[in-house]
Design an enzyme around this catalytic site. Structure first.
Site, short mmCIF file in Angstrom:
data_model
loop_
_atom_site.label_atom_id
_atom_site.label_comp_id
_atom_site.label_asym_id
_atom_site.label_seq_id
_atom_site.Cartn_x
_atom_site.Cartn_y
_atom_site.Cartn_z
N VAL A 40 0.84 -1.20 0.00
CA VAL A 40 0.00 0.00 0.00
C VAL A 40 0.87 1.25 0.00
O VAL A 40 0.67 2.18 -0.78
CB VAL A 40 -0.96 0.00 1.20
N ASP A 210 3.37 11.79 -41.68
CA ASP A 210 4.09 10.87 -42.56
C ASP A 210 3.19 9.69 -42.94
O ASP A 210 2.25 9.35 -42.21
CB ASP A 210 5.33 10.31 -41.86
N LYS A 232 6.31 10.20 -47.77
CA LYS A 232 7.55 10.01 -48.53
C LYS A 232 7.54 8.56 -49.04
O LYS A 232 8.16 7.68 -48.45
CB LYS A 232 8.76 10.26 -47.67
N MET A 347 14.38 0.11 -43.46
CA MET A 347 14.40 0.69 -44.81
C MET A 347 15.36 -0.07 -45.74
O MET A 347 16.04 0.53 -46.57
CB MET A 347 14.78 2.17 -44.76
#
Length: 423
Positions: A40, A210, A232, A347
């Protein structure tokens, strides 16, 4: 008679039929006593510390977390049981020991000294109750429902969620300072944006988003919000970074609240620093809201741990948008091939063949397992497994398309792939 009545010792707790009177206690610099160092106290102490209270904990023992608070100097710990007089000069007391007799005695002392007292073991005997509390930016929500703490918590959560996502209209009536925020939207699932990011979205006048950001959140924006598509798309129509910078500057100078919504984290291959520098050059401050990076979250959603005991003690995140034989590449592929940990490539779908060749040429085992996770954390997520030796053919055969996170290393074979459900 009036004087006697004013100073009478009222020992009976308030009648149960009367509702509690809600009030916000300003405890900064004021003495607060906590009895008991268990679970507690562990839950309640952080809020008391944040309120700036001068906290004395009285307990012969404490949980490791409470002990750490004492070691850090956030509270004063008296290592003994409660004794009469411990509540002297206290403004507020939390009684949470495992000894009913001590709790009752402390509660009686609080009644005598007119110290507001919370009891974890007997709410009816207490003079104060702890509400279910939550905090947003500048707002504290506290809910009391009598003797149903679960309902209190549910109501609190519903209110906070509504304020954060904008479904509860709570316009600010004082003048609001315009802002620019670079917000990491996370890997794609709209539920994985941070609470702060979602709140700033709800307050925005302009959102520059994006393609890889959580697109579903844009549908929740009020009609007056201007949404600018900064998508993009590889080898397709795109908005130049300079144009994005100019849009941020233009709207900020016009006094609007602007959110730049990105996928993942703004500073992990997100070009967030370029935008921050462009704003700084114009004298415009911005707030950076970190996001959950896809480099960690997407493998996790596909059942792949980027680290695992006895398998990988490190992981490296690399941008694969430039091939290893490209003179623009800043990656030391020869050094990466020698690492024994996990390699995460972002990527890099269209360059993975050349990346795999470079790693093998520099000594990486061609049988090293590899996974491509496409559209990670979304409803379209799929995982394709291969090895360094077979990945080029696999990508073509399986028609893997970006966005996809590539994980290379022995951890790929460790996860309970089919047992982990997304979300």
């Amino acid at each position: 008679m009036a004087e006697n009545a004013e100073h009478a010792d009222h020992t009976a707790p308030p009648a149960a039929s009367h509702p509690a009177y809600p009030v916000g206690l300003r405890l900064a610099g004021r003495r607060v006593v906590v009895l008991g160092g268990g679970q507690v106290a562990q839950r309640r102490l952080p809020a008391l510390i944040a309120a700036g209270a001068d906290i004395t904990l009285i307990s012969p023992s404490a949980t490791p977390s409470v002990e750490a608070m004492a070691e850090a100097g956030e509270i004063t710990w008296v290592k003994r049981r409660y004794e009469d007089g411990d509540l002297a000069d206290a403004w507020y007391a939390l009684v949470a020991t495992t000894d009913p007799a001590s709790n009752a005695a402390a509660s009686a002392e609080a009644e005598r000294t007119r110290t507001w007292c919370v009891r974890s073991d007997d709410a009816e005997a207490a003079t104060a109750w702890t509400p279910a509390t939550g905090r947003g930016e500048g707002v504290t929500v506290a809910v009391l429902t009598g003797h149903d703490p679960r309902r209190s918590a549910a109501v609190r959560d519903a209110i906070l969620e509504g304020l954060r996502d904008g479904s509860i209209a709570a316009p600010q009536h004082r003048a609001r300072t315009p802002f620019v925020a670079l917000v990491g939207g996370g890997p794609g699932d709209p539920d994985l944006i941070t609470v702060r990011g979602r709140r700033l979205l709800a307050e925005a006048d302009v959102v520059i988003a994006d393609r890889l950001g959580p697109r579903d959140l844009l549908d929740e924006l009020p009609p007056h919000v201007e949404v600018i598509d900064a998508a993009k798309i590889p080898y397709g129509r795109f908005m130049a970074q300079e144009a994005i910078n100019n849009a941020l500057i233009e709207h900020a100078k016009a006094g609007r609240s602007v959110v730049r919504l990105k996928g993942g984290d703004p500073f992990v291959f997100g070009r967030g620093m370029e935008e921050a520098q462009a704003l700084a050059a114009e004298g415009i401050a911005c707030t950076v809201v970190p996001g959950i990076s896809s480099s960690i979250s997407v493998p996790g959603a596909a059942g792949i741990p980027v680290t695992h005991r006895g398998v990988a003690h490190e992981f490296t995140v690399v941008s694969g948008h430039v091939a290893p034989d490209d003179p623009r590449s800043l990656v030391d592929w020869a050094s990466l091939a020698k690492l024994t940990g996990t390699l995460v490539i972002l990527m890099g779908v269209d360059k993975i063949g050349k990346i795999a060749e470079a790693l093998v040429a520099h000594g990486k085992d061609p049988r090293t397992p590899l996974a491509l996770v496409q559209e990670g954390t979304t409803a379209s997520q799929r995982r394709v497994d291969a090895t360094l030796e077979t990945v080029a053919e696999t990508v073509k055969a399986q028609e893997v398309r970006p966005p996809a996170v590539i994980v290379i290393g022995d951890v790929v074979a460790e996860g309970p792939n089919r047992l982990i459900e997304q979300g």
